[in-house]
Motif scaffolding. Structure first.
Motif, PDB file in Angstrom:
ATOM      1  N   GLY A 152      38.552  49.178  44.929  1.00 59.23           N
ATOM      2  CA  GLY A 152      39.035  48.005  44.245  1.00 59.23           C
ATOM      3  C   GLY A 152      39.193  48.226  42.755  1.00 59.23           C
ATOM      4  O   GLY A 152      40.018  47.590  42.109  1.00 59.23           O
ATOM      5  N   MET A 153      38.403  49.164  42.174  1.00 59.29           N
ATOM      6  CA  MET A 153      38.459  49.388  40.748  1.00 59.29           C
ATOM      7  C   MET A 153      39.101  50.715  40.385  1.00 59.29           C
ATOM      8  O   MET A 153      39.652  50.861  39.292  1.00 59.29           O
ATOM      9  N   ALA A 154      39.047  51.697  41.266  1.00 58.73           N
ATOM     10  CA  ALA A 154      39.447  53.038  40.865  1.00 58.73           C
ATOM     11  C   ALA A 154      40.195  53.763  41.968  1.00 58.73           C
ATOM     12  O   ALA A 154      40.072  53.444  43.148  1.00 58.73           O
ATOM     13  N   ASP A 155      40.973  54.750  41.536  1.00 53.75           N
ATOM     14  CA  ASP A 155      41.600  55.701  42.435  1.00 53.75           C
ATOM     15  C   ASP A 155      40.888  57.035  42.250  1.00 53.75           C
ATOM     16  O   ASP A 155      40.579  57.437  41.113  1.00 53.75           O
ATOM     17  N   LEU A 198      38.343  63.481  40.078  1.00 52.41           N
ATOM     18  CA  LEU A 198      38.694  62.523  39.042  1.00 52.41           C
ATOM     19  C   LEU A 198      38.594  61.110  39.589  1.00 52.41           C
ATOM     20  O   LEU A 198      39.050  60.833  40.689  1.00 52.41           O
ATOM     21  N   LYS A 199      38.022  60.266  38.790  1.00 56.83           N
ATOM     22  CA  LYS A 199      38.028  58.839  39.100  1.00 56.83           C
ATOM     23  C   LYS A 199      38.815  58.144  37.989  1.00 56.83           C
ATOM     24  O   LYS A 199      38.447  58.200  36.814  1.00 56.83           O
ATOM     25  N   ASP A 200      39.922  57.496  38.369  1.00 56.64           N
ATOM     26  CA  ASP A 200      40.791  56.799  37.415  1.00 56.64           C
ATOM     27  C   ASP A 200      40.676  55.302  37.613  1.00 56.64           C
ATOM     28  O   ASP A 200      40.729  54.816  38.750  1.00 56.64           O
ATOM     29  N   LEU A 201      40.546  54.573  36.518  1.00 47.70           N
ATOM     30  CA  LEU A 201      40.643  53.124  36.614  1.00 47.70           C
ATOM     31  C   LEU A 201      42.045  52.758  37.072  1.00 47.70           C
ATOM     32  O   LEU A 201      43.034  53.297  36.574  1.00 47.70           O
ATOM     33  N   ARG A 202      42.136  51.865  38.053  1.00 48.66           N
ATOM     34  CA  ARG A 202      43.434  51.528  38.618  1.00 48.66           C
ATOM     35  C   ARG A 202      44.346  50.940  37.545  1.00 48.66           C
ATOM     36  O   ARG A 202      43.910  50.170  36.678  1.00 48.66           O
ATOM     37  N   PRO A 203      45.647  51.282  37.589  1.00 48.49           N
ATOM     38  CA  PRO A 203      46.573  50.823  36.541  1.00 48.49           C
ATOM     39  C   PRO A 203      46.586  49.319  36.353  1.00 48.49           C
ATOM     40  O   PRO A 203      46.677  48.826  35.226  1.00 48.49           O
ATOM     41  N   ALA A 204      46.483  48.587  37.460  1.00 47.25           N
ATOM     42  CA  ALA A 204      46.562  47.125  37.356  1.00 47.25           C
ATOM     43  C   ALA A 204      45.361  46.530  36.638  1.00 47.25           C
ATOM     44  O   ALA A 204      45.401  45.367  36.222  1.00 47.25           O
ATOM     45  N   LEU A 205      44.271  47.325  36.497  1.00 47.21           N
ATOM     46  CA  LEU A 205      43.048  46.799  35.902  1.00 47.21           C
ATOM     47  C   LEU A 205      42.789  47.336  34.508  1.00 47.21           C
ATOM     48  O   LEU A 205      41.780  46.982  33.886  1.00 47.21           O
ATOM     49  N   VAL A 206      43.682  48.190  34.018  1.00 46.58           N
ATOM     50  CA  VAL A 206      43.451  48.822  32.724  1.00 46.58           C
ATOM     51  C   VAL A 206      43.289  47.795  31.618  1.00 46.58           C
ATOM     52  O   VAL A 206      42.496  47.960  30.692  1.00 46.58           O
ATOM     53  N   ASP A 235      42.295  44.656  32.082  1.00 46.82           N
ATOM     54  CA  ASP A 235      41.341  43.627  32.460  1.00 46.82           C
ATOM     55  C   ASP A 235      40.015  43.915  31.754  1.00 46.82           C
ATOM     56  O   ASP A 235      39.378  44.930  32.033  1.00 46.82           O
ATOM     57  N   PRO A 236      39.570  43.072  30.850  1.00 46.57           N
ATOM     58  CA  PRO A 236      38.357  43.373  30.070  1.00 46.57           C
ATOM     59  C   PRO A 236      37.125  43.575  30.940  1.00 46.57           C
ATOM     60  O   PRO A 236      36.297  44.451  30.658  1.00 46.57           O
ATOM     61  N   GLU A 237      36.984  42.773  32.000  1.00 41.88           N
ATOM     62  CA  GLU A 237      35.787  42.871  32.835  1.00 41.88           C
ATOM     63  C   GLU A 237      35.733  44.219  33.560  1.00 41.88           C
ATOM     64  O   GLU A 237      34.707  44.902  33.535  1.00 41.88           O
ATOM     65  N   TYR A 238      36.838  44.601  34.186  1.00 35.57           N
ATOM     66  CA  TYR A 238      36.840  45.859  34.920  1.00 35.57           C
ATOM     67  C   TYR A 238      36.739  47.052  33.976  1.00 35.57           C
ATOM     68  O   TYR A 238      36.092  48.052  34.285  1.00 35.57           O
ATOM     69  N   ARG A 239      37.399  46.949  32.852  1.00 33.62           N
ATOM     70  CA  ARG A 239      37.319  48.048  31.898  1.00 33.62           C
ATOM     71  C   ARG A 239      35.887  48.224  31.400  1.00 33.62           C
ATOM     72  O   ARG A 239      35.398  49.353  31.247  1.00 33.62           O
ATOM     73  N   ALA A 240      35.180  47.111  31.172  1.00 37.58           N
ATOM     74  CA  ALA A 240      33.787  47.187  30.740  1.00 37.58           C
ATOM     75  C   ALA A 240      32.911  47.791  31.832  1.00 37.58           C
ATOM     76  O   ALA A 240      32.000  48.591  31.551  1.00 37.58           O
ATOM     77  N   MET A 241      33.145  47.410  33.085  1.00 38.32           N
ATOM     78  CA  MET A 241      32.375  47.983  34.189  1.00 38.32           C
ATOM     79  C   MET A 241      32.591  49.485  34.274  1.00 38.32           C
ATOM     80  O   MET A 241      31.644  50.258  34.446  1.00 38.32           O
ATOM     81  N   THR A 284      33.519  31.377  58.875  1.00 39.05           N
ATOM     82  CA  THR A 284      34.596  31.702  57.947  1.00 39.05           C
ATOM     83  C   THR A 284      34.364  33.073  57.349  1.00 39.05           C
ATOM     84  O   THR A 284      33.267  33.372  56.874  1.00 39.05           O
ATOM     85  N   ILE A 285      35.406  33.888  57.366  1.00 39.86           N
ATOM     86  CA  ILE A 285      35.381  35.203  56.740  1.00 39.86           C
ATOM     87  C   ILE A 285      36.463  35.219  55.681  1.00 39.86           C
ATOM     88  O   ILE A 285      37.638  34.973  55.986  1.00 39.86           O
ATOM     89  N   VAL A 286      36.114  35.466  54.436  1.00 39.12           N
ATOM     90  CA  VAL A 286      37.097  35.488  53.364  1.00 39.12           C
ATOM     91  C   VAL A 286      37.348  36.933  52.950  1.00 39.12           C
ATOM     92  O   VAL A 286      36.429  37.738  52.870  1.00 39.12           O
ATOM     93  N   GLY A 287      38.616  37.254  52.713  1.00 36.71           N
ATOM     94  CA  GLY A 287      38.986  38.597  52.306  1.00 36.71           C
ATOM     95  C   GLY A 287      38.970  38.743  50.798  1.00 36.71           C
ATOM     96  O   GLY A 287      39.502  37.902  50.076  1.00 36.71           O
ATOM     97  N   ASP A 288      38.351  39.807  50.332  1.00 32.55           N
ATOM     98  CA  ASP A 288      38.261  40.068  48.904  1.00 32.55           C
ATOM     99  C   ASP A 288      39.628  40.483  48.355  1.00 32.55           C
ATOM    100  O   ASP A 288      40.276  41.388  48.884  1.00 32.55           O
ATOM    101  N   ARG A 289      40.073  39.848  47.302  1.00 34.68           N
ATOM    102  CA  ARG A 289      41.405  40.116  46.761  1.00 34.68           C
ATOM    103  C   ARG A 289      41.455  41.469  46.050  1.00 34.68           C
ATOM    104  O   ARG A 289      42.426  42.211  46.160  1.00 34.68           O
ATOM    105  N   ASP A 290      40.429  41.806  45.296  1.00 34.23           N
ATOM    106  CA  ASP A 290      40.459  43.034  44.503  1.00 34.23           C
ATOM    107  C   ASP A 290      40.453  44.283  45.378  1.00 34.23           C
ATOM    108  O   ASP A 290      41.057  45.303  45.036  1.00 34.23           O
ATOM    109  N   THR A 291      39.749  44.225  46.500  1.00 34.84           N
ATOM    110  CA  THR A 291      39.611  45.421  47.335  1.00 34.84           C
ATOM    111  C   THR A 291      40.445  45.376  48.598  1.00 34.84           C
ATOM    112  O   THR A 291      40.421  46.310  49.386  1.00 34.84           O
TER     113      THR A 291
END
Length: 860
Positions: free
Chosen positions: A25-28, A46-54, A56-62, A490-497
Motif C-alpha cells: 500500500g505504501m511502497a513498491d 530497493l523499496k520505493d515510496l509509491r508515486p501516488a503517495l510521494v 502525501d505528508p502522512e505516508y512520506r513521514a511514515m 461486514t467486511i470493508v476493503g482497504d483503499r490504500d492496499t
C-alpha cells in the motif's frame, strides 16, 4: 547527507530495477542491480515510496521514519541498509540482498512429514537464537547520531523475522512496527504483533520496553526445547486471555533441557518483566554458557541449510540469471551476472512457495504458499505466512521473476493480521471456534470494533457479525481451510492496499447470509465517498476443468492476472466445491492491477458445481460484476448493478448453468460493453471443454442507444457456445452480436427486445464499416436468429429498467409469458420459470430485503 542531496534528479539512475517483486500500500519493492566502478553490478533490494503517495505528508513521514531507523542499523545480525535517498523526487531505501530462509520455513521443512532426521539439532537451534539475541541487543541499545538512546522495541520477534543465510549468518529483520521511546507510534491500549509470540504487556496494550522482546525469544526457546508450538491448538483470543491472566505453559517434562536451560526459559517467560533477563545480551550469554564448545559454527549452519534447500536455491539462481538475460536484451549495456550453474527456469506446479511480497503493516502479502498437512511437532510461526527467504522452494518454483521471492530485511516483512493467527489445528479470526455459534443480536451494534484481516488463513476460521473486518492487501484462504462468515457480517476493503480476498483451490468460503442479514463486502470509505475500484474484490479459485493448454497442448492450470503466486486455478474435478455464497453483496470493488486490468466484483476461476451460489449482488464494480474463468459452477439470483465493463462474462471453457440474472446498467456505470459476454478462450481456439453455459431468465437493462462505445445486450465471440432462453434485453445498441467463425448460440423462447430506443435487432455489417460493423461472424445473421427464436420486438414494460434515476425493481406489471419456454428439468433450473426475464411479476420478491438499489450517499 540528506535525501535531497542524494537525489539525482534527471541524471542517469544508479540503480537498475530488474524485477518488481512486491507492491504494498505504501511502497513498491524491486530486485535491483547497483552499478559500481567499471560497470560492476551488485544485487540489492530497493523499496520505493509509491508515486501516488510521494506528496502525501502522512505516508512520506511514515516512510522517512522507517528510513531513519534503517540508516542507523549496522550489525552483523541485523539486515543492512546501504543507502536512503530519492530519484526523481521518489524516496527509496536500498538494502542488502540476502540468500537464505526465514527460521519458520526452516522449521517447517525439517519437521514436515517425513521429518528430516534429526530435525533441527537443538544446539543449532539455540545458536540461531543466540545470534538473534546479539542483533536484538544491538537494536535495543541503538542511539541516534546525537548519542540519545532510541528506546527501540522490535515488537514482532518471531521465527518469521529471523533470516538464516546459506553461509550461516543470522539476521533480525522487519522493523515495521518498531516502538521508539516517545515516538508516538502506538497509543497505549492498542495491540500490534502476533499473539503467539507476544508478551502479556504487549497483548494488553500496555507500555512495553526491551523486555517484551525477550519474552518473545523466550517463546522461541520454549519451542526449540519442546519441539512443538507453545500455544498449539489455541485461538488468538484464548492466547490473549491466558497471557493477560499470567497462565504461561510450563516446559514439558520430556523436553530435552538441562535444569539451567529450564530455569532460563522460565525466567524469559516470566509474567513480571522485572523477573526476565535484564538485557538480550545477558540472555545470549546464558545460552552460550550452556552451549559451550558444542556451539555449531556458522559454516555448519549454512551447510545444513544449503543442503535441505539446495533445489530451491538453484531454482532462484536460474530465475535471477534469466531476468538479467532479459534485461540485457532490452538494454545492451547491462552485462550478464554469473550466478554459478543456475538450474534455469522450472515449470510451475503445486507445492511450497516463498512469499513474493514481504508484508508489513503497510506492505502485506500478495501471494500464498500451497498447503502442507500439519504434523506435530511443527514449531513454526503463527501464520506460516512466508515472507521470503529469497528462494522459491523446490516443489513450486515461480516461472515469472517479477514475483520473485526476496529477503527484504529492514523493510518490515512479517505477515501482520492484527487478529489472524494460526495457533495449532485451527485458525480463528476474531472469535473462539470452541464457543457456541455466534448469536446475531450484536449485528445491530453501531460501535463494532474493527479487526484487520490480512495475510494467510491456514486453518478453519470464522468471522462474526459483532465486528467489522478490514481487509488489507491480498488475503488468502489456504487449501484445507474453511473461512466461515456469519450472517450480518461486514467486511470493508482497504483503499490504500486494495484489499482482496482470494479463496484458493482446496479451500472453502462459507458465506451464508440471510435475507434479513446479508453478508456485505464494501469500501471502507464513508457513504457518499465510495467509488468503484475502492478495493479489490472476491476471487474464488477451484479445481474444476478449464480449456487452458500449454505449448504442447496438454491441460494447464490458469493464473488470475495480477495476483502473485497463489492465484492458480483449475483441475479435473467438475464436482469440486469451493463452499457457499448466499445472500452476499459485493460493492465498490475493482482495484486496478495494471492498465486495463481491474479485479472483478466476484471472480469464479475453475470453480466446480459443488459450490453453492445463490442471491449474490455486485454493485458499482470497476470491471465486470461476475466473471467465470472455466469451471462448472452453477448460480441463481445474481444481480449486477452499474458495472465498469460487462455484467456477466465467461471464458476458458465455462459450462455452468445460470438462472435469474439481472443487470441494471445505470448512470453510475463506467463503460459497459455487454450484459452477457462470452468467449471460448482469448485466442478463439477450439480447445475443450468448450465454453457453453446454459442461461435462463435474464433481464438485461442497458443505458440506451447511441452511446460512444459498443453496447450490446449479449456479445458472443471467440468460439463460445451458449444456450440462452427467456431473456429480456432493453436499452442496448443491439440485443445480440455474434462474432468469429466457431461461435454458436441456441436461443430459446421468451425473448423480449425493447424498441423504446429505436435499437435495431443487430448491427448492419458493412465491409469497411466503423466500430466492428464489418462482417466479423462469417455471415451469421443475428436478426434472423432472433426472429427464428420468436423474439418479440416491443417494450416489455419494466418500470425503471432503462431509467437510471428510478429505484424500482425492474419487474413486469404483468407476467411475460408469451412465447416463454420451460427451462430444462434437470434438478437445477426452476422448471416453473416459464416467463421471460428475472422476475415473474411484481409480486416476485427474490431481491427483497438483501439487495440494495439506492446509490451513494444513501447506501450505507
Amino acid at each position: 547527507m540528506t535525501s535531497d542531496e542524494r537525489s539525482r534528479g534527471s541524471h542517469a539512475p544508479k540503480f537498475r530495477r530488474l524485477a518488481a517483486v512486491g507492491h504494498g500500500g505504501m511502497a513498491d519493492i524491486y530486485l535491483a542491480a547497483a552499478r559500481g566502478v567499471g560497470g560492476a553490478l551488485k544485487l540489492l533490494v530497493l523499496k520505493d515510496l509509491r508515486p501516488a503517495l510521494v506528496r502525501d505528508p502522512e505516508y512520506r513521514a511514515m516512510f522517512q521514519r522507517e528510513a531513519r531507523i534503517a540508516t542507523l542499523l549496522s550489525h552483523p545480525n541485523v539486515v543492512q541498509t546501504y543507502e536512503v535517498g530519492s530519484e526523481d523526487g521518489r524516496p527509496f531505501i536500498a538494502m542488502e540482498y540476502l540468500e537464505g530462509q526465514p527460521l519458520h520455513r526452516i522449521l517447517r521443512r525439517v519437521y514436515q512429514p517425513p521429518p528430516l532426521p534429526p530435525g533441527l539439532p537443538t544446539a543449532m537451534h539455540l545458536q540461531i537464537l543466540a545470534e538473534l539475541l546479539a542483533g536484538l541487543h544491538y537494536a535495543h541499545e541503538l542511539r541516534d547520531y546525537d548519542g540519545r538512546p532510541l528506546g527501540l522495541v522490535h515488537r514482532d520477534v518471531s521465527p518469521h523475522n529471523v533470516l538464516v543465510t546459506y553461509d550461516g549468518q543470522v539476521k533480525l529483520v522487519d522493523f515495521g512496527i518498531v516502538h521508539l521511546a516517545g515516538g508516538g507510534d502506538t497509543e497505549i491500549g492498542t495491540f500490534k504483533g502476533k499473539a503467539a509470540y507476544s508478551s502479556p504487556e504487549q497483548v494488553c496494550g500496555e507500555a512495553v520496553d526491551r523486555r517484551s522482546d525477550l519474552f518473545s525469544v523466550g517463546v522461541m526457546l520454549w519451542e526449540a526445547l519442546a519441539r512443538q508450538r507453545m500455544w498449539a491448538g489455541l485461538d488468538e483470543l484464548t492466547i490473549a486471555r491466558k497471557l493477560e491472566g499470567g497462565d504461561i505453559p510450563a516446559l514439558p517434562a520430556d523436553a530435552a533441557a538441562t535444569p539451567a536451560l529450564r530455569s532460563l526459559c522460565a525466567s524469559a517467560l516470566a509474567v513480571d518483566p522485572a523477573r526476565r533477563p535484564a538485557t538480550a545480551e545477558a540472555f545470549r550469554e546464558a545460552l552460550e554458557l550452556h552451549l559451550g564448545k558444542s556451539a555449531p559454527s556458522p559454516r555448519a549452519i549454512g551447510a545444513m541449510l544449503a543442503d535441505i534447500f539446495a533445489e530451491d536455491r538453484a531454482n532462484l539462481r536460474g530465475l535471477v540469471e534469466a531476468q538479467i538475460r532479459r534485461a540485457r536484451q532490452a538494454h545492451d549495456d547491462l552485462p550478464v551476472l554469473d550466478l554459478s550453474d543456475p538450474s534455469g527456469l522450472a515449470e510451475s506446479g503445486p507445492g511450497d512457495l516463498a512469499h513474493p511480497d514481504e508484508p508489513t503493516r503497510r506492505d502485506a502479502p500478495r501471494s500464498a504458499e500451497a498447503p502442507q498437512e500439519p504434523s506435530p511437532p511443527r514449531p513454526s510461526g503463527p501464520h506460516d505466512a512466508t515472507w521470503s527467504g529469497v528462494v522459491a522452494p523446490a516443489r513450486r518454483p515461480t516461472p515469472v521473476l517479477r514475483w520473485l521471492p526476496w529477503a527484504l530485511g529492514a523493510v518490515a516483512v512479517a505477515v501482520s493480521a492484527s487478529m489472524v493467527f494460526t495457533t495449532g489445528s485451527e485458525e480463528h479470526v476474531g472469535t473462539d471456534m470452541s464457543a457456541e455459534p455466534a448469536v446475531l443480536e450484536p449485528c445491530a451494534r453501531a460501535d463494532k470494533p474493527v479487526v484487520e484481516l490480512s495475510g494467510e488463513i491456514e486453518r478453519s476460521a470464522r468471522l462474526t457479525c459483532d465486528k467489522v473486518y478490514r481487509l488489507r492487501f491480498v488475503t488468502f484462504v489456504r487449501p484445507g481451510a474453511t473461512l466461515t462468515i456469519d450472517p450480518g457480517t461486514t467486511i470493508v476493503g482497504d483503499r490504500d492496499t486494495g484489499g482482496t480476498l482470494v479463496v484458493q483451490p482446496g479451500a472453502k468460503l462459507v458465506a451464508e447470509g440471510t435475507r434479513e442479514r446479508p453478508i456485505v463486502f464494501t469500501s471502507e470509505a464513508r457513504p457518499g465517498q465510495r467509488r468503484a475500484g475502492d478495493w479489490g474484490g472476491l476471487i474464488v479459485l477451484g479445481k474444476a476443468p478449464t480449456n487452458l493448454r500449454d505449448a504442447e497442448g496438454r491441460p494447464a492450470r490458469g493464473r488470475v492476472e495480477g495476483i502473485a503466486d497463489g492465484g492458480e486455478y483449475g483441475g479435473d474435478d467438475p464436482e469440486d466445491s469451493s463452499g457457499t455464497l448466499r445472500y452476499v453483496r459485493v460493492e465498490y470493488s475493482g482495484t486496478e492491477l495494471g492498465p486495463n486490468n481491474e479485479i472483478n466484483g466476484v471472480t469464479f476461476a475453475g470453480v466446480g458445481r459443488g459450490t453453492q451460489v445463490d442471491h449474490v449482488q455486485v454493485r458499482h464494480a470497476a470491471d465486470d460484476c461476475f466473471e467465470f474463468f472455466g469451471g462448472t459452477v452453477d448460480a441463481k439470483h445474481l444481480i449486477c448493478q452499474d458495472p465498469g465493463d460487462d455484467g456477466f462474462d465467461w471464458d476458458l471453457g465455462y459450462s455452468g448453468r445460470l438462472q435469474f440474472l439481472l443487470l441494471r446498467d445505470g448512470a453510475g456505470a463506467l463503460d459497459t460493453t455487454a450484459g452477457l459476454e462470452g468467449d471460448n478462450d482469448p485466442g478463439g481456439s477450439r480447445n475443450e471443454p468448450r465454453s457453453a453455459p446454459t442461461i435462463y431468465n435474464a433481464t438485461l437493462c442497458g443505458r440506451g442507444h447511441g452511446l460512444e462505445h459498443e453496447h450490446y445486450g449479449m456479445l458472443l465471440r471467440r468460439g463460445t457456445a451458449a444456450t440462452i432462453g427467456n431473456a429480456v434485453v432493453v436499452g442496448f445498441e443491439a440485443p445480440l452480436d455474434v462474432r468469429d467463425r466457431d461461435t454458436t448460440v441456441a436461443l430459446r423462447g421468451g425473448l423480449w427486445l425493447a424498441h423504446n430506443f429505436a435499437a435495431p435487432l443487430a448491427h448492419a455489417e458493412i465491409p469497411g464499416g466503423e466500430r466492428a460493423l464489418a462482417d466479423d461472424d462469417f455471415g451469421v445473421d443475428e436478426a434472423a436468429l432472433l426472429t427464428a427464436a420468436g423474439a418479440r420486438v416491443e417494450d416489455p414494460d419494466l418500470p425503471g429498467c432503462a431509467d437510471p434515476a428510478s429505484l424500482k425493481r425492474f419487474k413486469p406489471r404483468a407476467a411475460l409469458h408469451a412465447g416463454a419456454a420451460a427451462p430444462p428439468a434437470d434438478g437445477f433450473f426452476a422448471a416453473d420459470a416459464d416467463f421471460a426475464g428475472a422476475f415473474r411479476d411484481e409480486a416476485d420478491d427474490w431481491d427483497a430485503g438483501w439487495a440494495v438499489w439506492a446509490d451513494a450517499p444513501e447506501d450505507a
